[in-house]
Design an enzyme around this catalytic site. Structure first.
Site, PDB file in Angstrom:
ATOM      1  N   ASP A  12      18.590 -70.041  20.834  1.00 32.40           N
ATOM      2  CA  ASP A  12      17.177 -69.618  20.808  1.00 32.40           C
ATOM      3  C   ASP A  12      16.887 -68.521  19.791  1.00 32.40           C
ATOM      4  OD1 ASP A  12      16.805 -71.418  22.894  1.00 32.40           O
ATOM      5  OD2 ASP A  12      17.186 -69.908  24.422  1.00 32.40           O
ATOM      6  N   GLU A  13      17.625 -68.531  18.711  1.00 34.17           N
ATOM      7  CA  GLU A  13      17.441 -67.496  17.678  1.00 34.17           C
ATOM      8  C   GLU A  13      16.181 -67.728  16.858  1.00 34.17           C
ATOM      9  OE1 GLU A  13      20.145 -69.385  18.027  1.00 34.17           O
ATOM     10  OE2 GLU A  13      21.922 -68.127  18.319  1.00 34.17           O
ATOM     11  N   LYS A  15      15.878 -71.060  15.346  1.00 33.87           N
ATOM     12  CA  LYS A  15      16.371 -72.024  14.339  1.00 33.87           C
ATOM     13  C   LYS A  15      15.291 -73.034  13.957  1.00 33.87           C
ATOM     14  CE  LYS A  15      19.496 -73.127  17.351  1.00 33.87           C
ATOM     15  NZ  LYS A  15      19.369 -72.049  18.362  1.00 33.87           N
ATOM     16  N   ALA A  38      18.948 -78.487  23.712  1.00 36.12           N
ATOM     17  CA  ALA A  38      18.274 -77.680  22.696  1.00 36.12           C
ATOM     18  C   ALA A  38      16.769 -77.709  22.902  1.00 36.12           C
ATOM     19  CB  ALA A  38      18.604 -78.218  21.307  1.00 36.12           C
ATOM     20  N   GLY A  39      16.128 -76.614  22.548  1.00 39.59           N
ATOM     21  CA  GLY A  39      14.663 -76.565  22.543  1.00 39.59           C
ATOM     22  C   GLY A  39      14.263 -75.764  21.322  1.00 39.59           C
ATOM     23  N   HIS A  40      13.779 -76.444  20.294  1.00 41.18           N
ATOM     24  CA  HIS A  40      13.439 -75.786  19.027  1.00 41.18           C
ATOM     25  C   HIS A  40      11.924 -75.790  18.861  1.00 41.18           C
ATOM     26  CE1 HIS A  40      17.705 -76.720  17.264  1.00 41.18           C
ATOM     27  NE2 HIS A  40      17.729 -76.036  18.377  1.00 41.18           N
ATOM     28  N   GLN A 221      21.972 -74.802  19.773  1.00 40.90           N
ATOM     29  CA  GLN A 221      22.667 -73.738  20.511  1.00 40.90           C
ATOM     30  C   GLN A 221      23.014 -72.594  19.547  1.00 40.90           C
ATOM     31  OE1 GLN A 221      23.910 -77.274  21.380  1.00 40.90           O
ATOM     32  NE2 GLN A 221      22.013 -76.971  22.491  1.00 40.90           N
ATOM     33  N   THR A 236      28.529 -74.299  25.711  1.00 43.28           N
ATOM     34  CA  THR A 236      28.132 -75.695  25.777  1.00 43.28           C
ATOM     35  C   THR A 236      29.350 -76.539  25.385  1.00 43.28           C
ATOM     36  OG1 THR A 236      26.417 -77.293  25.181  1.00 43.28           O
ATOM     37  CG2 THR A 236      27.163 -75.800  23.413  1.00 43.28           C
ATOM     38  N   ASP A 330       9.323 -58.436  14.952  1.00 42.05           N
ATOM     39  CA  ASP A 330       8.058 -57.900  15.482  1.00 42.05           C
ATOM     40  C   ASP A 330       8.150 -57.556  16.972  1.00 42.05           C
ATOM     41  OD1 ASP A 330       8.326 -60.832  15.505  1.00 42.05           O
ATOM     42  OD2 ASP A 330       6.508 -60.774  16.733  1.00 42.05           O
ATOM     43  N   SER A 409      11.765 -62.604   9.926  1.00 45.19           N
ATOM     44  CA  SER A 409      10.675 -63.317  10.578  1.00 45.19           C
ATOM     45  C   SER A 409       9.913 -62.320  11.438  1.00 45.19           C
ATOM     46  CB  SER A 409      11.269 -64.451  11.413  1.00 45.19           C
ATOM     47  OG  SER A 409      10.274 -65.068  12.178  1.00 45.19           O
TER      48      SER A 409
HETATM   49  P1  GDP Z   1      15.612 -72.127  18.701  1.00 44.59           P
HETATM   50  O1  GDP Z   1      16.170 -72.835  19.873  1.00 44.59           O
HETATM   51  O2  GDP Z   1      16.640 -71.330  17.976  1.00 44.59           O
HETATM   52  O3  GDP Z   1      14.839 -73.027  17.768  1.00 44.59           O
HETATM   53  O4  GDP Z   1      14.558 -71.067  19.285  1.00 44.59           O
HETATM   54  P2  GDP Z   1      13.492 -71.318  20.457  1.00 44.59           P
HETATM   55  O5  GDP Z   1      12.379 -72.163  19.945  1.00 44.59           O
HETATM   56  O6  GDP Z   1      14.160 -71.761  21.699  1.00 44.59           O
HETATM   57  O7  GDP Z   1      13.034 -69.832  20.758  1.00 44.59           O
HETATM   58  C1  GDP Z   1      12.490 -69.023  19.782  1.00 44.59           C
HETATM   59  C2  GDP Z   1      11.106 -68.557  20.262  1.00 44.59           C
HETATM   60  O8  GDP Z   1      10.683 -67.468  19.482  1.00 44.59           O
HETATM   61  C3  GDP Z   1      10.024 -69.607  20.091  1.00 44.59           C
HETATM   62  O9  GDP Z   1       9.068 -69.430  21.089  1.00 44.59           O
HETATM   63  C4  GDP Z   1       9.436 -69.279  18.722  1.00 44.59           C
HETATM   64  O10 GDP Z   1       8.088 -69.719  18.590  1.00 44.59           O
HETATM   65  C5  GDP Z   1       9.513 -67.790  18.743  1.00 44.59           C
HETATM   66  N1  GDP Z   1       9.713 -67.152  17.426  1.00 44.59           N
HETATM   67  C6  GDP Z   1      10.469 -67.549  16.373  1.00 44.59           C
HETATM   68  N2  GDP Z   1      10.484 -66.604  15.410  1.00 44.59           N
HETATM   69  C7  GDP Z   1       9.720 -65.589  15.879  1.00 44.59           C
HETATM   70  C8  GDP Z   1       9.369 -64.311  15.346  1.00 44.59           C
HETATM   71  O11 GDP Z   1       9.781 -63.903  14.277  1.00 44.59           O
HETATM   72  N3  GDP Z   1       8.587 -63.527  16.146  1.00 44.59           N
HETATM   73  C9  GDP Z   1       8.127 -63.910  17.362  1.00 44.59           C
HETATM   74  N4  GDP Z   1       7.365 -63.076  18.052  1.00 44.59           N
HETATM   75  N5  GDP Z   1       8.429 -65.113  17.877  1.00 44.59           N
HETATM   76  C10 GDP Z   1       9.220 -65.931  17.145  1.00 44.59           C
HETATM   77  P1  IMO Z   2      18.932 -74.077  21.440  1.00 46.09           P
HETATM   78  O1  IMO Z   2      19.316 -75.151  20.463  1.00 46.09           O
HETATM   79  C1  IMO Z   2      20.038 -71.371  24.641  1.00 46.09           C
HETATM   80  C2  IMO Z   2      23.176 -72.739  27.352  1.00 46.09           C
HETATM   81  C3  IMO Z   2      22.761 -72.997  28.792  1.00 46.09           C
HETATM   82  C4  IMO Z   2      24.056 -72.694  29.496  1.00 46.09           C
HETATM   83  C5  IMO Z   2      25.117 -73.211  28.534  1.00 46.09           C
HETATM   84  C6  IMO Z   2      25.601 -74.617  28.845  1.00 46.09           C
HETATM   85  O2  IMO Z   2      17.522 -74.163  21.887  1.00 46.09           O
HETATM   86  O3  IMO Z   2      19.313 -72.736  20.920  1.00 46.09           O
HETATM   87  P2  IMO Z   2      24.571 -77.052  28.681  1.00 46.09           P
HETATM   88  O4  IMO Z   2      23.215 -77.575  29.048  1.00 46.09           O
HETATM   89  O5  IMO Z   2      24.892 -77.207  27.245  1.00 46.09           O
HETATM   90  O6  IMO Z   2      25.641 -77.563  29.600  1.00 46.09           O
HETATM   91  O7  IMO Z   2      24.489 -75.471  28.995  1.00 46.09           O
HETATM   92  O8  IMO Z   2      24.511 -73.199  27.268  1.00 46.09           O
HETATM   93  N1  IMO Z   2      22.377 -73.473  26.348  1.00 46.09           N
HETATM   94  C7  IMO Z   2      21.459 -72.895  25.580  1.00 46.09           C
HETATM   95  N2  IMO Z   2      20.983 -71.631  25.563  1.00 46.09           N
HETATM   96  N3  IMO Z   2      19.597 -72.281  23.741  1.00 46.09           N
HETATM   97  C8  IMO Z   2      20.090 -73.529  23.728  1.00 46.09           C
HETATM   98  O9  IMO Z   2      19.783 -74.410  22.746  1.00 46.09           O
HETATM   99  C9  IMO Z   2      21.039 -73.911  24.702  1.00 46.09           C
HETATM  100  N4  IMO Z   2      21.696 -75.052  24.991  1.00 46.09           N
HETATM  101  C10 IMO Z   2      22.522 -74.764  25.986  1.00 46.09           C
HETATM  102  O10 IMO Z   2      21.708 -72.154  29.184  1.00 46.09           O
HETATM  103  O11 IMO Z   2      24.221 -71.303  29.606  1.00 46.09           O
HETATM  104 MG    MG Z   3      15.871 -72.982  21.949  1.00 46.33          MG
END
Ligand code: GDP
Ligand code: IMO
Ligand code: MG
Length: 421
Positions: A12-13, A15, A38-40, A221, A236, A330, A409
Site C-alpha cells: 500500500d505504498e 504503487k 492487491a488493491g491499487h 504487496q 504473502t 502530505d 507524492s
Molecule cells: P498500492 O497498493 O501500493 O497501490 O496503494 P493503495 O492504493 O493500497 O494505498 C495507497 C492510498 O494512498 C490510496 O488511497 C491512494 O489514493 C493514496 N495515495 C497515494 N499517494 C498519495 C499521496 O501522495 N498522498 C495522499 N494523501 N494519498 C496518496
Molecule cells: P498491495 O499490492 C498490503 C498482507 C495481508 C496479510 C499478508 C498475507 O495493495 O500493496 P495474503 O492475502 O497475501 O495471504 O495476506 O499480506 N497483504 C497486503 N498488505 N497491501 C497488499 O497489497 C497486500 N497483500 C497482502 O494483509 O498481512
Molecule cells: Mg494496496
C-alpha cells in the site's frame, strides 16, 4: 528493457498511483506476482478505482496490459474488475492479455485460506482471504490449474479431482461452509475469461522486447511481505521483489532496467506480524486519519508508524533499487515532530540489519527526530518550493540509504508528483 515499480514496505505504498503516473511512457504494463490480495488505487478523471489484478496501465489508450504467469488469478474477481473498468468507457478486450501459465484461484482455495487462518487463532497471518497462499501451494505442489487449462476438454474433471483433494483438507480443518454458489460464479467467470486474450506471456514479452518496446513491471504487496525476505511467516506467498519479475514474466535478469522503489514518508502495515516502528498513540491515529489508512482491498484499518530505514535499507539492497518515490508526504503536514528509525536495539545491542525472526524479538527502534514542516504541501508542484524542514528530512533519508528520492507524492491525484531533479 523492463523497468520495475515495486513497494519497499508492507504494501500500500501507492504503487498504483506511481504506475499510473509513469505508464504513459511505456507500451506494456505487466503484473508479475500476487493476485486479488492487491488493491491499487488510481484516479481516472477524478473518479477513484481500485485495481486488484489488472495492471494499472489499463486506462492508457496506447498501452497493453499483461497479467503474467507469476500471478494467481481469481476469475470471479477479474470479471468484476473488468466490468468496473468498462464502466469508465474502456474497452479492456483490446488491451488486456493473460498468460496461459497463470495459475487459477479456485473457490476451494479461498475456503482453505479461511480454514487455515481460523486454525491459527492468535497467530493468524491476517490474510486477505483471497486464496493466495493455497493457490501458490498448489502451484509449487504441482497440482494447480492454469489459465491455459480452461481450453482443455478435461478441465472440469481435473477441477473435480483437485476439489476432492481440497475437500479432504477442509475436512481436516472441520471446515464445512457451502461453496456451491461460489462455484457457480467461478464457472460463469471462466466463460468470461475464455473470451479474453490468452497468450504465451513469455513469448509476448520477449517479442515485444526484441521490437524495442518499453515495458513496465508493476509489483504488488511490498518487499517486507516477500515470501523469502519478508517478515516470515507474516508475509504473502509470492516473490514480491525485483527478482520476481524474471520468474513472473519469463524474462532474463539482464533485461531488468530501472528499479523504482516506492515508500511512504512513514510506514503502514495491514494484518498481523512485526512492525518495530508502529505507533499506538495520537500521532499514529493522526496519520491513519489524514492518510485515510484503511485497506483498499479489505477496508481494515492499517497500522501506522514512523519510517523505518533499517527495513528500507534492506529492501533497497535485495531489490537493487535505482531510485525512490516517496508517497504520502502530505500526510505528515500537521505533525510538529517527525521520527526516523535508523537502527534497532535488540537485547541491548544496536544493529542496522533486519534480524532472522523479527516476530520473536523485542525490537526497540532508535530514532532521530526532525522538526516537522507544519504547512500544507499538497498544492506545491516545484521541488524548490517544498519547505526546508521537508528537504532536510528527505536529504537525511537519501544519505542514509545511499539511494535518492527522485519523486515526492503530495496527494492522491495522478499529477501530484514532484520531481526532485
Ligand atoms: P498500492 O497498493 O501500493 O497501490 O496503494 P493503495 O492504493 O493500497 O494505498 C495507497 C492510498 O494512498 C490510496 O488511497 C491512494 O489514493 C493514496 N495515495 C497515494 N499517494 C498519495 C499521496 O501522495 N498522498 C495522499 N494523501 N494519498 C496518496
Ligand atoms: P498491495 O499490492 C498490503 C498482507 C495481508 C496479510 C499478508 C498475507 O495493495 O500493496 P495474503 O492475502 O497475501 O495471504 O495476506 O499480506 N497483504 C497486503 N498488505 N497491501 C497488499 O497489497 C497486500 N497483500 C497482502 O494483509 O498481512
Ligand atoms: Mg494496496
Amino acid at each position: 528493457m523492463v523497468d520495475v515499480i515495486l513497494g519497499l514496505q508492507w504494501g500500500d505504498e501507492g504503487k498504483g498511483k506511481v504506475v499510473d503516473y509513469f505508464a504513459s511512457h511505456y507500451d506494456i504494463v505487466a503484473r508479475f506476482q500476487g493476485g486479488p490480495n492487491a488493491g491499487h488505487t488510481i484516479y481516472v478523471n477524478d473518479k477513484k478505482i481500485v485495481l486488484h489484478q489488472v495492471p494499472s496501465g489499463i486506462f492508457k489508450p496506447h498501452s497493453q496490459n499483461l497479467i503474467g504467469n507469476g500471478v494467481v488469478l481469481d476469475a470471479v474477481s477479474l470479471k468484476e474488475e473488468c466490468e468496473a473498468i468498462a464502466s469508465f468507457g474502456v474497452d479492456f478486450r483490446k488491451s488486456l492479455l493473460i498468460s496461459d501459465r497463470t495459475h487459477l484461484i479456485l473457490p476451494t482455495h479461498k475456503a482453505l485460506d479461511k480454514a487455515s487462518e481460523l486454525s491459527k487463532g492468535n497467530e493468524k497471518i491476517g490474510s486477505t482471504l483471497k486464496g493466495i497462499g493455497p493457490a501458490y501451494m498448489d502451484k509449487t505442489g504441482r497440482n494447480g490449474l492454469r489459465v491455459g487449462d480452461i481450453r482443455n476438454k478435461n478441465f472440469v474433471s481435473n477441477y473435480i479431482r483437485l476439489r476432492l483433494k481440497h475437500q479432504k483438507l477442509l475436512d481436516n480443518f472441520s471446515f464445512n461452509e457451502d461453496i456451491s454458489a461460489e462455484e457457480e460464479k467461478f464457472f460463469e467467470a471462466l466463460e468470461f475469461m475464455r473470451s479474453l486474450e490468452i497468450v504465451s506471456g513469455e513469448y509476448f514479452i520477449n517479442d515485444a522486447l526484441s521490437k524495442g518496446k518499453k515495458i513496465l513491471a508493476e509489483g504488488a504487496q511490498g518487499s517486507m511481505l516477500d515470501i523469502d525476505f519478508g517478515t516470515f511467516p507474516y508475509v504473502t506467498s509470492s516473490t514480491t521483489i525485483a527478482s520476481g519479475v524474471c520468474n513472473g514474466l519469463g524474462i532474463a535478469p539482464n533485461k531488468i532496467g530501472t528499479v523504482t522503489g516506492v515508500t511512504k514518508a512513514y510506514c503502514t502495515r495491514v494484518g498481523g506480524g512485526p512492525f518495530p516502528t508502529e505507533l499506538h498513540d495520537e500521532d499514529g491515529e493522526l496519520i491513519r486519519k489524514k492518510g485515510n489508512e484503511f485497506g483498499a482491498t479489505t477496508g481494515r484499518p492499517r497500522r501506522c508508524g514512523w519510517i523505518d530505514l533499517v527495513a528500507l535499507d534492506y529492501a533497497c539492497m535485495i531489490n537493487g533499487v535505482s531510485q525512490l518515490v516517496m508517497t504520502k508526504a502530505d500526510v505528515l503536514d500537521d505533525l510538529p515532530v517527525l521520527k526516523v528509525c535508523e537502527s534497532y536495539k535488540i537485547g541491548g545491542k544496536e544493529t542496522r540489519q533486519v534480524p532472522f525472526q523479527m516476530d520473536k524479538l523485542t525490537i526497540d527502534p532508535v530514532y532521530k527526530s526532525f522538526k516537522g514542516w507544519t504547512s500544507d504541501i499538497s498544492q506545491i508542484n516545484d521541488y524548490k518550493k517544498l519547505p526546508p524542514e521537508m528537504l532536510s528530512y528527505i536529504d537525511y533519508i537519501n544519505k542514509k540509504l545511499g539511494v535518492q528520492v527522485k519523486f515526492i507524492s503530495n496527494g492522491p491525484g495522478t499529477e501530484q508528483l514532484i520531481s526532485a531533479s
